[in-house]
Design an enzyme around this catalytic site. Structure first.
Site, short mmCIF file in Angstrom:
data_model
loop_
_atom_site.label_atom_id
_atom_site.label_comp_id
_atom_site.label_asym_id
_atom_site.label_seq_id
_atom_site.Cartn_x
_atom_site.Cartn_y
_atom_site.Cartn_z
CG LEU A 1 41.23 40.19 53.01
CD1 LEU A 1 42.40 41.01 53.52
CD2 LEU A 1 41.10 38.89 53.78
CB ILE B 1 51.64 59.70 45.00
CG1 ILE B 1 51.71 59.02 43.63
CG2 ILE B 1 52.43 61.00 44.99
CD1 ILE B 1 51.04 59.81 42.52
CB THR C 1 44.41 41.40 49.16
OG1 THR C 1 43.10 40.86 49.36
CG2 THR C 1 45.38 40.28 48.80
CE LYS D 1 41.16 59.51 44.15
NZ LYS D 1 41.56 58.77 42.94
CG LEU E 1 36.83 47.67 59.73
CD1 LEU E 1 35.94 48.88 60.01
CD2 LEU E 1 36.35 46.45 60.51
#
Length: 429
Positions: A10, A133, A15, A202, A8
């Site tokens: 691109l 990472i 890509t 994060k 789902l």
């Protein structure tokens, strides 16, 4: 029989992922088992930098997550919706999921992982934090036997790029931000980066993995870099520091009720391992027992690095599917269910840097010292750095102090007749 993917999105990451899956020479042989079955895109007829059969491109994303042929859904769209709904539908249909979407994982992780456990599928998200990472897998597996004390990271390349250029060029933030947007290092709307929200997503994910409990994102303190000036960067340098936007999860006492999870600009000693991480690079420093300190460094974004992380997750799932071990590897799944208590920022114990503009009155430094002492704020250094117009400029660095006490002292200092303003207040690592 091959393992069928539904992808789902691109864009840049999609890509990069497809390019890696199409270039198999010299890579792990299990990747040859992967078949890209369908790709969901907004504009199926748009020209693209990858060669794909036109028939596998589709604008109907719902049909892809409901396709019974597909084994793994790879969500690389970004944003909260429809990504969250599509992930949940895929899980309900018994499909494994790979995602690079830190916002969805940090906000909706509870329902996603609960549903995944109930359906007996995995949700993999290595690419959600720090690009290429391999920190997610490391925290889940390689470091899982350690008692972690802290996770401290530079996890947003945009802000690190801006602060690095401000430091090396003596530029102001607005000037560098405009340049970063022209170069594609910053979004047209840079709010999530500049205000620390991206780093907040994060560190919530990293803290949850590192400390074994769920993190309520609303409890994560986020402060961005908008207030950072070239003046503060210059003074930090004179004092032996650089300024970095740090994402920090820390458990200094061993008592999980005192876990601190926060994002804010920080003065970092020039000798600290994170001080030399510049430009768009990311780094995460993990400290625990018995491992000691380990640091992970590398590109935090981009088609190649993030595609590498996505394909690593795909490879893990292919191995699981091909060996029929879907129920046999708890290290791949998310099992913790309790929410961690995060101490409020007022309870944080840290050092501070503060810059004051004062009227040029005799005894101002003494009055500052007296007021700080009243609130148990011990000063490491006090320097009158010069003048801005008719105002004297005084820079203070404290010893460790409780944030609430420091803020109380500043409230009283604000009322002093000699104090014109306090242009900046920063924490010190």
């Amino acid at each position: 029989m091959g393992v069928k993917l539904g992808i789902l999105g691109l864009g840049t990451v999609g890509t990069g992922t497809v390019q890696l899956l199409q270039d198999l020479q010299g890579r792990h042989p299990l990747l040859q088992e992967v078949e890209i079955c369908r790709i969901g895109v907004r504009s199926p007829n748009k020209s693209r930098p990858v060669n794909l059969p036109q028939e596998i491109l589709s604008g109907d994303l719902s049909a892809i997550v409901n396709d019974p042929q597909i084994d793994i859904i790879v969500e690389l769209m970004g944003g909260l919706e429809p990504a969250r709904t599509l992930i949940m539908t895929a899980i309900e249909n018994g499909k494994h999921v790979v995602t690079a979407n830190k916002a969805v994982i940090s906000r909706f992780g509870e329902e996603i992982f609960t549903a995944a456990n109930a359906s007996g599928v995995y949700v993999m998200f290595e690419a959600a934090v720090a690009g290429g990472i391999p920190v997610i897998k490391t925290l889940k597996q390689s470091l899982s036997v350690n008692k972690l004390h802290s996770i401290i990271g530079i996890v947003n390349g945009t802000t690190n790029y801006i602060l690095t250029r401000m430091q090396t060029e003596g530029s102001e933030l607005e000037e560098v931000l405009a340049d970063a947007q022209r170069l594609g290092y910053a979004e047209a709307d840079p709010t999530a980066d500049i205000d620390g929200l991206d780093a907040g997503d994060k560190i919530a994910i990293l803290a949850s993995l590192g400390f074994g409990e769920r993190i309520n994102l609303q409890d994560v303190y986020c402060e961005g870099i908008r207030q950072i000036t070239k003046t503060d960067i210059a003074y930090a340098g004179k004092l032996g520091f650089v300024i970095k936007l740090l994402a920090i999860a820390k458990n200094q006492t061993g008592d999980k009720s005192q876990l601190s999870v926060r994002v804010h600009p920080t003065l970092v000693s020039q000798t600290h391992p994170l001080a030399s991480i510049n430009g768009v690079y990311n780094a995460i420093l993990v400290e625990g027992e018995p491992i000691g300190q380990v640091m992970f460094f590398g590109p935090g974004a981009g088609a190649g690095p993030t595609g590498s992380a996505v394909c690593s997750d795909i490879l893990n799932l292919v191995a699981t599917i091909k060996t029929n071990t879907a129920q046999a590897n708890p290290l791949l799944s998310c099992r913790h269910k309790e929410y961690c208590h995060i101490a409020p920022i007022s309870q944080l114990v840290t050092r501070f840097y503060a810059r004051f503009l004062t009227k040029d009155h005799p005894g101002v430094i003494g009055k500052l010292g007296t007021c700080f002492g009243k609130y148990q704020v011990s000063l490491e250094s006090v320097v009158q750095t010069g003048f801005q117009g008719e105002m004297a400029e005084i820079v203070v660095v404290t010893h460790d102090v409780k944030e609430g006490d420091f803020r109380q002292s500043l409230e009283e200092i604000h009322t002093m007749e000699a104090i014109d303003s306090i242009p900046s207040i920063l924490r010190v690592l």
